[in-house]
Design an enzyme around this catalytic site. Structure first.
Site, PDB file in Angstrom:
ATOM      1  N   SER A 151     -31.553 -19.621  -1.055  1.00 43.94           N
ATOM      2  CA  SER A 151     -31.334 -19.676  -0.426  1.00 43.94           C
ATOM      3  C   SER A 151     -31.713 -18.097   0.020  1.00 43.94           C
ATOM      4  O   SER A 151     -31.981 -17.412  -0.586  1.00 43.94           O
ATOM      5  CB  SER A 151     -30.505 -19.536   0.375  1.00 43.94           C
ATOM      6  N   TYR A 162     -21.044 -15.877  -0.938  1.00 38.25           N
ATOM      7  CA  TYR A 162     -23.089 -16.799  -1.154  1.00 38.25           C
ATOM      8  C   TYR A 162     -24.488 -16.340  -1.539  1.00 38.25           C
ATOM      9  O   TYR A 162     -24.663 -16.581  -2.602  1.00 38.25           O
ATOM     10  CB  TYR A 162     -22.572 -17.255   0.095  1.00 38.25           C
TER      11      TYR A 162
END
Length: 267
Positions: A151, A162
């Site tokens: 990501s 995250y």
């Protein structure tokens, strides 16, 4: 139907796709099936059997898609997934690691210790475990490709755990590529940005409930769009195409790289 399909690109190739019930994973499996792959799909949701049935109907050669219900936050789940693909097809040519995703959206100081651990278990450990589980068979075969879905949110607001997890995926990709290359195994990654997708069939469990939580999530959306050159979210097909390219023999001289797919946002 994908806007572009390369018939036969994965013909007779055994491809294992994780997180395949919805989103990018489901769309990747769809395209690989249409392009002739022998596909194994993995998810911890019990919907995976129905998804495999739907995908099987798309196979131009009538191949049955193999479903595996497993929790990839555990090594046991990863081993079971690899074993199922090997039992069905005798080998794994391609592993596409797609499990992960932000559970909560909030400034780092607002996360509890339990939430931080849960984010790392969700977005780093499935990739770690699957790479470890699949490597012995690929090394023994002297060939294989691992595509990790990372990501660009390694540089993003309100999801530091995250971001750290996906930074770990990037580090794993580059380090493992060095180790695996002498064995004929490539390890690559894409780094998606914001992506439009149908409503989730299975919740990640951290849906915004209070006005404050909704405001924190809105900040993520605004920052994601502002960070792109193209000023918009991508589509599922725009994420799937580079994943399938990197997974294919067309990318045979690419390893250790993480490709941003985020409208110009480099992460």
């Amino acid at each position: 139907m994908p806007p572009v399909v390369s018939p036969g690109r994965f013909a007779a190739r055994s491809v294992l796709v994780t997180g395949a019930v919805q989103g990018i994973g489901r769309a990747v499996a769809d395209r690989v099936v249409r392009e002739g792959g022998l596909v194994t799909v993995v998810d911890r949701a019990d919907l995976i059997g129905a998804v495999a049935d739907d995908l099987s109907a798309l196979s131009p050669a009538g191949h049955r898609v193999v479903p595996v219900e497993a929790d990839l936050e555990t090594f046991e789940g990863a081993e079971a997934s690899v074993r199922a693909a090997l039992d069905a097809h005798g080998r794994i040519d391609v592993l596409i690691n797609n499990v992960g995703g932000t559970i909560w959206a909030r400034p780092y100081e607002e996360y509890s210790a339990e939430q931080i651990e849960a984010e790392v278990r969700r977005s780093l450990f499935p990739t770690l475990w699957m790479c470890r589980a699949v490597l012995p068979s690929m090394v023994a075969a002297g060939a294989g490709t691992i595509v990790n879905v990372s990501s660009v949110a390694t540089r993003g607001v309100n999801r530091a755990p995250y971001a750290a997890s996906k930074g770990g995926v990037n580090g794993l990709t580059s380090a493992l590529a060095l180790e695996a290359a002498p064995h004929g195994v490539r390890v690559v990654a894409t780094a998606p940005g914001g992506t439009l997708a149908p409503e989730r069939r299975v919740s990640r469990g951290g849906d915004a409930r209070s006005d404050q939580e909704k405001a924190w999530y809105t900040q993520i959306v605004e920052q994601t769009v502002d960070s792109t050159v193209m000023g918009r979210y991508g589509t599922l097909h725009e994420q799937v195409a580079p994943i399938c390219f990197l997974a294919s023999e067309e990318a045979s001289y690419i390893t250790g790289s993480t490709l941003p797919v985020a409208g110009g946002d480099q992460g």
